[in-house]
Design a protein around this motif. Structure first.
Motif, PDB file in Angstrom:
ATOM      1  N   SER A   4       0.844  -1.270   0.077  1.00 25.03           N
ATOM      2  CA  SER A   4       0.150  -0.079  -0.014  1.00 25.03           C
ATOM      3  C   SER A   4       0.805   1.171   0.058  1.00 25.03           C
ATOM      4  O   SER A   4       1.943   1.331   0.530  1.00 25.03           O
ATOM      5  N   ASN A   5       0.221   2.390  -0.374  1.00 23.15           N
ATOM      6  CA  ASN A   5       0.832   3.678  -0.350  1.00 23.15           C
ATOM      7  C   ASN A   5       0.393   4.093   1.190  1.00 23.15           C
ATOM      8  O   ASN A   5      -0.575   3.831   1.778  1.00 23.15           O
ATOM      9  N   GLN A  22      -2.015   9.393  -4.911  1.00 24.09           N
ATOM     10  CA  GLN A  22      -0.878   8.369  -4.890  1.00 24.09           C
ATOM     11  C   GLN A  22      -1.423   7.216  -5.790  1.00 24.09           C
ATOM     12  O   GLN A  22      -2.389   6.776  -5.574  1.00 24.09           O
ATOM     13  N   THR A  25       2.822   1.764  -5.643  1.00 24.87           N
ATOM     14  CA  THR A  25       2.814   1.211  -4.723  1.00 24.87           C
ATOM     15  C   THR A  25       4.138   1.787  -3.750  1.00 24.87           C
ATOM     16  O   THR A  25       4.775   2.049  -4.180  1.00 24.87           O
ATOM     17  N   ASN A  27       4.754   4.328  -2.139  1.00 28.17           N
ATOM     18  CA  ASN A  27       4.896   5.706  -2.059  1.00 28.17           C
ATOM     19  C   ASN A  27       4.592   5.964  -0.542  1.00 28.17           C
ATOM     20  O   ASN A  27       3.680   5.809  -0.001  1.00 28.17           O
ATOM     21  N   ALA A  28       5.134   7.379   0.028  1.00 26.02           N
ATOM     22  CA  ALA A  28       4.751   8.004   1.081  1.00 26.02           C
ATOM     23  C   ALA A  28       4.697   9.404   1.003  1.00 26.02           C
ATOM     24  O   ALA A  28       5.548   9.926   0.428  1.00 26.02           O
ATOM     25  N   SER A  29       3.635  10.100   1.811  1.00 24.95           N
ATOM     26  CA  SER A  29       3.638  11.492   1.670  1.00 24.95           C
ATOM     27  C   SER A  29       3.234  12.024   3.253  1.00 24.95           C
ATOM     28  O   SER A  29       2.331  11.384   3.758  1.00 24.95           O
ATOM     29  N   GLN A  44       1.914  11.394  -6.676  1.00 26.73           N
ATOM     30  CA  GLN A  44       2.990  10.400  -6.774  1.00 26.73           C
ATOM     31  C   GLN A  44       2.354   9.288  -7.709  1.00 26.73           C
ATOM     32  O   GLN A  44       1.390   8.843  -7.311  1.00 26.73           O
TER      33      GLN A  44
END
Length: 212
Positions: A4-5, A22, A25, A27-29, A44
């Motif tokens: 998961s993001n 997003q 897969t 990705n981080a914010s 993203q």
């Protein structure tokens, strides 16, 4: 099980806005806002990129776009009023960092390729820094302390390095590097200096020191 993001935002104050999109897969914010009418947009698309945005003040704006990946990293830290940061990363292992303290500072960073590094630090008012990197392992550093300073760096190729340091008012610096392993350094103190560094080929070195 699909990976998961991740997205997290914290907001303290009035009428702050965060928009995160997003696709992909891992990705981080992470966004933190404290103040009034700050705005952040993070987009993203791809795999395993990260964006970190912190805003403290009024009407600061940050826009981060990341595509492909993995391991693109964008960091934006804004403190003050009406600062603007725009970061675009397409590729892998690119790093972009923007730090703004003051009012109406502007930073644009565009990275296309792999392993590029762009670092902007702005203190004061109405400073402008623009960095465009197309290639691999290029490095650009811009430090501005004062008012109405402007720096533009364009890098195409591999392993070029540009360093611009401006202190004072109304300085202008332009760096264009095409090729491999070129190095350019510009230091401006006082008021109203102009420096233009153009490099094509490989292993060239230019150093400017301007003061009054």
């Amino acid at each position: 099980m699909a990976q998961s993001n991740f997205g997290l935002s914290t907001q303290v104050g009035t009428e702050n806005e965060v928009t995160v999109s997003q696709t992909g897969t891992l990705n981080a914010s992470l966004v933190g806002q404290d103040g009034v009418k700050n705005e952040t947009t993070v987009t993203q698309v791809g795999f395993a990129s990260a964006a970190l945005v912190t805003q403290d003040g009024r009407r600061n704006s940050a826009d981060v776009n990341q595509a492909m990946g993995p391991l693109n990293l964008a960091i934006v830290d804004q403190d003050g009023r009406r600062n603007e940061a725009d970061v675009d990363q397409i590729g892998v292992l690119n790093v972009a960092s923007v730090s703004q303290d003051g009012r109406r500072n502007s930073s644009t960073q565009f990275q296309l390729g792999a392993g590029n590094l762009a670092v902007d630090s702005q203190t004061g008012r109405r400073n402008d820094a623009d960095t465009y990197q197309l290639g691999f392992l290029n490095q650009s550093y811009v430090t501005q302390d004062g008012r109405r300073n402007s720096a533009l760096a364009v890098q195409t190729g591999i392993g070029n390095m540009s360093n611009v340091n401006q202190s004072g008012m109304d300085h202008r610096a332009l760096t264009v590097q095409t090729g491999t392993g070129n190095m350019s350094g510009i230091t401006q103190t006082g008021d109203a200096h102009l420096a233009v560094s153009l490099q094509a080929g490989s292993g060239n070195m230019a150093t400017y020191t301007q003061s009054n």
